[in-house]
Design an enzyme around this catalytic site. Structure first.
Site, PDB file in Angstrom:
ATOM      1  N   ASP A 287       0.978  -1.050   0.046  1.00 21.36           N
ATOM      2  CA  ASP A 287       0.017  -0.117  -0.175  1.00 21.36           C
ATOM      3  C   ASP A 287       0.965   1.193   0.130  1.00 21.36           C
ATOM      4  O   ASP A 287       1.837   1.203   0.735  1.00 21.36           O
ATOM      5  CB  ASP A 287      -0.966   0.191   1.105  1.00 21.36           C
ATOM      6  N   THR A 288       0.611   2.141  -0.875  1.00 22.38           N
ATOM      7  CA  THR A 288       1.247   3.352  -1.066  1.00 22.38           C
ATOM      8  C   THR A 288       0.230   4.497  -0.681  1.00 22.38           C
ATOM      9  O   THR A 288      -0.660   4.821  -1.188  1.00 22.38           O
ATOM     10  CB  THR A 288       2.050   3.563  -2.476  1.00 22.38           C
TER      11      THR A 288
END
Length: 198
Positions: free
Chosen positions: A80-81
């Site tokens: 996840d960014t």
């Protein structure tokens, strides 16, 4: 025409639990065999999470959801960014107006991109966060509108892709991993695989 066999660096394939075409492309460019699945996942950020923990904790949430899809010979990767600017999390913009707000706020300033990763199999797994500092030069109103109209800000945290036009024209400096800003810290992934998956 005969099929060309790709060289593969690691014997164990990766199950990438992400719909991101950029993450898939990055892993394939590392000469890794990849099977990709897309999760029906809805982010659940708890109010007591520290900013520096959010990306990793979201990757851990995705891992739990993806684990039933893992085959015995595979390594599972979830990611996840997030983008943080002035202590605020900039998510994927919901529309052109929000994308414009994000880009205008980051103009001539620095922000932080954090990608959380969980990687491993049912016997052993690790999670970590990689952080990159990105600085934009001053963005003109005309070019903000140009980018929003001609590129794809809506599926990217912070409303921009560093590998797209805006990255080549307005990124003044970057401290840390370039691929991390695209959504996957490839050097750290390779380091983990070299230690545990050979």
């Amino acid at each position: 025409m005969a099929e060309i066999n790709r060289h593969l660096r690691f014997q164990k394939p990766i199950l990438l639990a992400s719909g991101s075409p950029r993450r898939l492309d990055l892993l394939q460019k590392m000469d890794i065999e990849v099977r990709q699945i897309k999760l029906d996942y809805h982010e659940n950020i708890e109010p007591d999470w520290a900013l520096e923990e959010i990306a990793e904790l979201l990757a851990v949430q995705k891992w739990a959801q993806a684990l039933p899809n893992l085959r015995n010979n595979e390594i599972l990767v979830t990611a996840d960014t997030i983008v943080i600017h002035n202590d605020q999390v900039l998510t994927k913009p919901k529309d052109a107006e929000e994308a414009h707000q994000f880009l205008l706020a980051m103009s001539d300033q620095s922000h932080v991109v954090m990608t959380g990763i969980k990687i491993g199999n049912r016997e052993f797994a690790s999670s970590f966060t990689d952080t990159t500092k990105v600085t934009f030069s001053p963005l003109s109103e005309k070019d903000i509108q140009y980018y929003i109209q001609h590129y794809s800000p809506f599926d990217k945290a912070g409303g921009y892709g560093i590998q797209e036009w805006i990255g080549w024209t307005y990124i003044h400096s970057i401290e840390g991993s370039f691929s991390n800003v695209m959504g996957l810290p490839t050097q750290k992934i390779h380091q983990w695989l070299s230690q545990y998956a050979e």
